[in-house]
Design an enzyme around this catalytic site. Structure first.
Site, PDB file in Angstrom:
ATOM      1  N   ASN A 191      13.983-108.829   1.408  1.00 15.71           N
ATOM      2  CA  ASN A 191      13.101-107.518   0.679  1.00 15.71           C
ATOM      3  C   ASN A 191      12.453-108.095  -0.587  1.00 15.71           C
ATOM      4  O   ASN A 191      11.444-107.799  -1.147  1.00 15.71           O
ATOM      5  CB  ASN A 191      14.152-106.526   0.499  1.00 15.71           C
ATOM      6  CG  ASN A 191      14.982-105.893   1.574  1.00 15.71           C
ATOM      7  OD1 ASN A 191      14.323-106.147   2.804  1.00 15.71           O
ATOM      8  ND2 ASN A 191      15.939-105.326   1.590  1.00 15.71           N
ATOM      9  N   ASN A 234      24.403-107.388  -5.802  1.00 17.56           N
ATOM     10  CA  ASN A 234      24.141-106.773  -4.517  1.00 17.56           C
ATOM     11  C   ASN A 234      25.761-106.992  -4.129  1.00 17.56           C
ATOM     12  O   ASN A 234      26.021-107.671  -2.882  1.00 17.56           O
ATOM     13  CB  ASN A 234      23.404-107.398  -3.622  1.00 17.56           C
ATOM     14  CG  ASN A 234      22.072-106.677  -3.696  1.00 17.56           C
ATOM     15  OD1 ASN A 234      21.972-105.400  -4.115  1.00 17.56           O
ATOM     16  ND2 ASN A 234      20.889-107.174  -3.235  1.00 17.56           N
ATOM     17  N   LYS A 277      21.042-102.480 -14.255  1.00 15.80           N
ATOM     18  CA  LYS A 277      20.459-101.550 -13.400  1.00 15.80           C
ATOM     19  C   LYS A 277      21.281-100.257 -13.679  1.00 15.80           C
ATOM     20  O   LYS A 277      22.278-100.317 -12.850  1.00 15.80           O
ATOM     21  CB  LYS A 277      19.924-102.178 -12.308  1.00 15.80           C
ATOM     22  CG  LYS A 277      19.046-103.368 -12.153  1.00 15.80           C
ATOM     23  CD  LYS A 277      18.913-103.751 -10.857  1.00 15.80           C
ATOM     24  CE  LYS A 277      20.193-104.565 -10.193  1.00 15.80           C
ATOM     25  NZ  LYS A 277      19.875-104.900  -8.805  1.00 15.80           N
ATOM     26  N   GLY A 333      16.825-100.698  -0.457  1.00 15.18           N
ATOM     27  CA  GLY A 333      15.918-102.017  -1.128  1.00 15.18           C
ATOM     28  C   GLY A 333      15.463-101.881  -2.272  1.00 15.18           C
ATOM     29  O   GLY A 333      14.717-102.658  -2.619  1.00 15.18           O
ATOM     30  N   GLY A 371      16.831-101.948  -5.295  1.00 21.17           N
ATOM     31  CA  GLY A 371      17.236-102.908  -6.102  1.00 21.17           C
ATOM     32  C   GLY A 371      16.792-104.339  -5.944  1.00 21.17           C
ATOM     33  O   GLY A 371      16.264-105.301  -6.684  1.00 21.17           O
ATOM     34  N   ASP A 372      16.262-104.725  -4.706  1.00 21.82           N
ATOM     35  CA  ASP A 372      15.485-105.876  -4.122  1.00 21.82           C
ATOM     36  C   ASP A 372      13.844-105.798  -4.626  1.00 21.82           C
ATOM     37  O   ASP A 372      13.689-106.797  -5.001  1.00 21.82           O
ATOM     38  CB  ASP A 372      15.833-106.020  -2.430  1.00 21.82           C
ATOM     39  CG  ASP A 372      17.098-105.669  -2.114  1.00 21.82           C
ATOM     40  OD1 ASP A 372      18.134-106.133  -2.836  1.00 21.82           O
ATOM     41  OD2 ASP A 372      17.213-105.056  -1.114  1.00 21.82           O
TER      42      ASP A 372
END
Ligand code: KDG
Length: 308
Positions: A34, A161, A221, A250, A252-253
């Site tokens: 991603n 993650n 984050k 996704g 964060g990706d």
């Protein structure tokens, strides 16, 4: 040469639909895949290192990366093992994942999987807590990749993650602590850090990360509360873009890929994080990890709209 080479596991995505809880829409996921697709959509030159099955899903991924302009010369195809799969289910508390990935092709990666020489040609190597968690040989592969990157002067980017379905929290804490010390850029989420440290205060969390030996830039984050940049000298909070999210899978990706892409395009940390916050927010407006990843024009348009 490449701006970003990422290493990890792609997962076919089956995302529960709104209309019928037993209906699933097929898409694509896998955090580092991603991230690299998000980066490519912001104009970065990217390559992906992984292993897929010799199956329909593995071929779909190769087509996807090629369509997105992501170099696949470092993707291996395993004759026996399958491409991994996950389900996204939606409930009142947001989304939840379940996995069918044990024994997957990517989990069989070994340090020899890195022999394509791609890492040495990149500005950033991007890896994650998931790349480290899927198997011990994948974990060894990540450490070998980091070693190669550091030896070649390539910057290492690490997204926390944390997925506690994949490894026990004590091992996750120990391995991530070791890895964050080797990273030039560490991208933890507050949720992940809360699981690792037991505390929910951003300032104390950043202190914990520094005490643990992280020496590079850290961007914490905070989801809809934006992000905090800690460059080792000062801390700067950057607000998020407000949106009505439907699926945060996704996001964060997208943040990681967009941030790296903008750094490679010459943004300051603050500008790159503001951009990545906006890109991540836009990625939550549709279902699935990859389909709603915004392109550069959309992000710039939205940023100009909020600035004026
Ligand atoms: O960040 C989103 C990813 O978690 C998702 O695409 C699936 O890679 C995945 C994982 O291992 O959870």
């Amino acid at each position: 040469d490449f701006d970003i080479v990422a290493l990890g596991e792609p997962l076919v995505e089956l995302n529960q639909t709104q209309q019928d809880q037993r209906q699933y829409l097929q898409g694509f996921g896998g955090d580092t895949s991603n991230a690299v697709i998000a980066a490519a959509r912001q104009g970065a030159r990217c390559a992906y290192l992984t292993r897929v099955g010799n199956d329909a899903f593995g071929r779909q991924f190769l087509d996807l990366w090629q369509a997105e302009g992501v170099d696949t010369s470092g993707v291996q195809v395993d004759e026996q093992a399958h491409t991994g799969l996950y389900f996204v289910q939606h409930g009142p508390d947001g989304h939840a994942f379940s996995y069918l990935r044990r024994g997957s092709a990517a989990s069989l990666m070994t340090p020899a999987s890195l022999d394509s020489g791609l890492i040495e040609r990149a500005r950033y190597l991007h890896v994650s807590g998931i790349s480290l968690a899927i198997s011990t040989s994948a974990c060894d592969t990540v450490f070998a990749a980091i070693e190669r990157a550091r030896a070649a002067g390539v910057q290492v980017s690490l997204d926390s993650n944390l997925r506690l379905r994949l490894w026990p929290v004590d091992r996750a804490r120990a391995v991530l602590r070791e890895t964050m010390r080797l990273a030039d850029l560490f991208l933890p989420s507050m949720d992940d850090m809360q699981h690792l440290t037991g505390n929910d205060d951003p300032e104390r969390t950043l202190d914990w990360i520094r005490d643990a030996g992280a020496a590079g830039v850290v961007v914490l984050k905070l989801g809809k509360d934006g992000s905090i940049i800690d460059d080792g000298r000062r801390r700067v909070a950057v607000p998020a873009l407000r949106v009505d999210a439907v699926d945060a899978t996704g996001a964060g990706d997208c943040f990681a890929g967009s941030l790296l892409a903008r750094r490679c395009q010459g943004d300051s940390w603050e500008d790159a994080v503001r951009y990545a916050n906006a890109a991540a927010a836009l990625s939550t407006l549709g279902y699935g990890a990859v389909d709603p990843l915004p392109r550069k024009e959309q992000v710039l348009e939205r940023l100009q709209g909020t600035a004026g």
